[in-house]
Write an enzyme that holds these catalytic residues in place. Structure first.
Site, PDB file in Angstrom:
ATOM      1  N   ASP A   1     -18.881  26.338 -40.897  1.00 33.04           N
ATOM      2  CA  ASP A   1     -17.620  26.481 -41.632  1.00 33.04           C
ATOM      3  C   ASP A   1     -16.930  27.802 -41.348  1.00 33.04           C
ATOM      4  OD1 ASP A   1     -17.971  24.143 -42.973  1.00 33.04           O
ATOM      5  OD2 ASP A   1     -18.772  25.042 -44.801  1.00 33.04           O
TER       6      ASP A   1
ATOM      7  N   LYS B   1     -13.092  23.868 -43.271  1.00 30.93           N
ATOM      8  CA  LYS B   1     -12.552  22.918 -44.245  1.00 30.93           C
ATOM      9  C   LYS B   1     -11.343  23.494 -44.945  1.00 30.93           C
ATOM     10  CE  LYS B   1     -16.857  21.164 -45.984  1.00 30.93           C
ATOM     11  NZ  LYS B   1     -17.468  20.650 -47.192  1.00 30.93           N
TER      12      LYS B   1
ATOM     13  N   MET C   1     -13.111  30.765 -55.731  1.00 31.71           N
ATOM     14  CA  MET C   1     -11.936  29.921 -55.447  1.00 31.71           C
ATOM     15  C   MET C   1     -10.881  30.024 -56.557  1.00 31.71           C
ATOM     16  SD  MET C   1     -13.856  26.617 -53.811  1.00 31.71           S
ATOM     17  CE  MET C   1     -15.149  26.480 -55.029  1.00 31.71           C
TER      18      MET C   1
HETATM   19  N1  SAH Z   1     -21.409  28.285 -50.970  1.00 34.09           N
HETATM   20  C1  SAH Z   1     -20.635  29.507 -51.076  1.00 34.09           C
HETATM   21  C2  SAH Z   1     -19.370  29.337 -51.863  1.00 34.09           C
HETATM   22  C3  SAH Z   1     -18.364  28.373 -51.262  1.00 34.09           C
HETATM   23  S1  SAH Z   1     -16.878  28.279 -52.168  1.00 34.09           S
HETATM   24  C4  SAH Z   1     -21.540  30.590 -51.665  1.00 34.09           C
HETATM   25  O1  SAH Z   1     -22.622  30.309 -52.180  1.00 34.09           O
HETATM   26  O2  SAH Z   1     -21.145  31.763 -51.580  1.00 34.09           O
HETATM   27  C5  SAH Z   1     -15.900  29.480 -51.353  1.00 34.09           C
HETATM   28  C6  SAH Z   1     -15.621  30.662 -52.259  1.00 34.09           C
HETATM   29  O3  SAH Z   1     -16.720  31.566 -52.263  1.00 34.09           O
HETATM   30  C7  SAH Z   1     -14.444  31.509 -51.842  1.00 34.09           C
HETATM   31  O4  SAH Z   1     -13.221  30.952 -52.245  1.00 34.09           O
HETATM   32  C8  SAH Z   1     -14.744  32.806 -52.553  1.00 34.09           C
HETATM   33  O5  SAH Z   1     -14.412  32.728 -53.918  1.00 34.09           O
HETATM   34  C9  SAH Z   1     -16.246  32.881 -52.436  1.00 34.09           C
HETATM   35  N2  SAH Z   1     -16.680  33.710 -51.287  1.00 34.09           N
HETATM   36  C10 SAH Z   1     -17.419  33.310 -50.253  1.00 34.09           C
HETATM   37  N3  SAH Z   1     -17.671  34.335 -49.410  1.00 34.09           N
HETATM   38  C11 SAH Z   1     -17.085  35.425 -49.949  1.00 34.09           C
HETATM   39  C12 SAH Z   1     -16.970  36.797 -49.597  1.00 34.09           C
HETATM   40  N4  SAH Z   1     -17.545  37.287 -48.485  1.00 34.09           N
HETATM   41  N5  SAH Z   1     -16.287  37.635 -50.394  1.00 34.09           N
HETATM   42  C13 SAH Z   1     -15.707  37.192 -51.515  1.00 34.09           C
HETATM   43  N6  SAH Z   1     -15.770  35.903 -51.911  1.00 34.09           N
HETATM   44  C14 SAH Z   1     -16.451  35.027 -51.156  1.00 34.09           C
END
Ligand code: SAH
Length: 241
Positions: free
Chosen positions: A35, A55, A167
């Protein structure tokens, strides 16, 4: 003979925050389906076929395509890695993919990852719980938008404890209104953009200022929002010059 599918968490952004187990699996993979949020450095120097499936929010057709791709590649006898940002089961749809794969009689292993929900605040020196401040005996992780694209409802917002929002940036005006039905506008907040990466930016303020902070600073996804008393510990956890 069928191959195998591994549903693997890549960690929150810093490529070194992947697990040892996940790294070992990447090295033996024949195919890696990944992704947008996966750190690119993790894909360098591997022998696997790399397939990008970045996505967009709520794209149902893309999910069908990914599910079928996992099954097709595994049926060719390949070791297929489905690599996802953070943890594959935290708003990651890893469970949907695993169920689909198993229904087709293919083995599926799951490797957890450091989720951005906890790893991003911790890296930014904001504990998700602490005995040092009031009202932080627990934390709640919520999404800004639900699967049908609607706003998260008030019932998901706890009266006490730390709130961590994923998100949430694109719906920040409406989301802040919902939050303020339950929590005070004076509560401390932090917004962490691109957490744990070299481009990380952190902004703090109060809940009523949240939309303004995001607009003023031009904060973009991916970002984590943290609400609660523990945000104030960031200062104490930082060495003063
Ligand atoms: N499975 C992922 C989350 C997926 S949803 C996990 O466990 O982290 C995607 C959301 O995760 C983004 O919209 C944001 O809110 C958050 N996110 C993912 N990586 C990030 C990062 N490096 N810094 C800040 N927010 C992050």
């Amino acid at each position: 003979m069928n191959g195998i599918v591994y549903i693997v968490g890549a960690g929150p952004g810093d490529p070194e925050l992947i697990t040892v187990k996940a790294l070992k699996i990447l090295r033996i993979a024949d195919v890696i389906i990944y992704d947008r949020l996966v750190p690119q450095e993790l894909l360098e120097g591997l022998n696997a076929e790399l397939i990008y499936v970045g996505k967009e929010l709520g794209d149902a057709k893309l999910q069908d395509y990914i599910n079928e791709l996992l099954v097709r590649k595994a049926k060719e006898g390949k070791k297929v890695v489905r690599l996802k940002g953070g943890d594959p089961f935290v708003f990651g749809r890893g469970e949907e993919e695993c169920i689909y794969v198993l229904r087709h009689g293919i083995k599926c292993e799951i490797v957890p990852g450091v989720t951005s929900a906890i790893g991003v605040p911790t890296y930014a020196r904001i504990p998700v719980t602490s005995r040092l401040v009031e009202s932080s005996s627990g934390f709640t992780v919520i999404t800004g938008t639900t699967k049908d694209g609607g706003l998260i409802s008030e019932e998901y917002i706890p009266r006490k404890g730390t709130i961590i929002i994923l998100m949430g940036i694109h719906v920040i005006d409406e989301l802040t209104k919902v939050l303020m039905k339950v929590r005070s506008g004076k509560e401390k907040v932090a917004v962490i953009e691109k957490g744990t990466t070299k481009q990380q930016r952190v902004f703090t303020g109060t809940l009523n200022e949240l939309p303004e902070i995001i607009k003023r600073e031009g904060v973009k996804s991916p970002a984590v929002i943290v609400i609660g008393e523990t945000v104030s510990l960031m200062d104490l956890l930082t060495l003063k010059e």
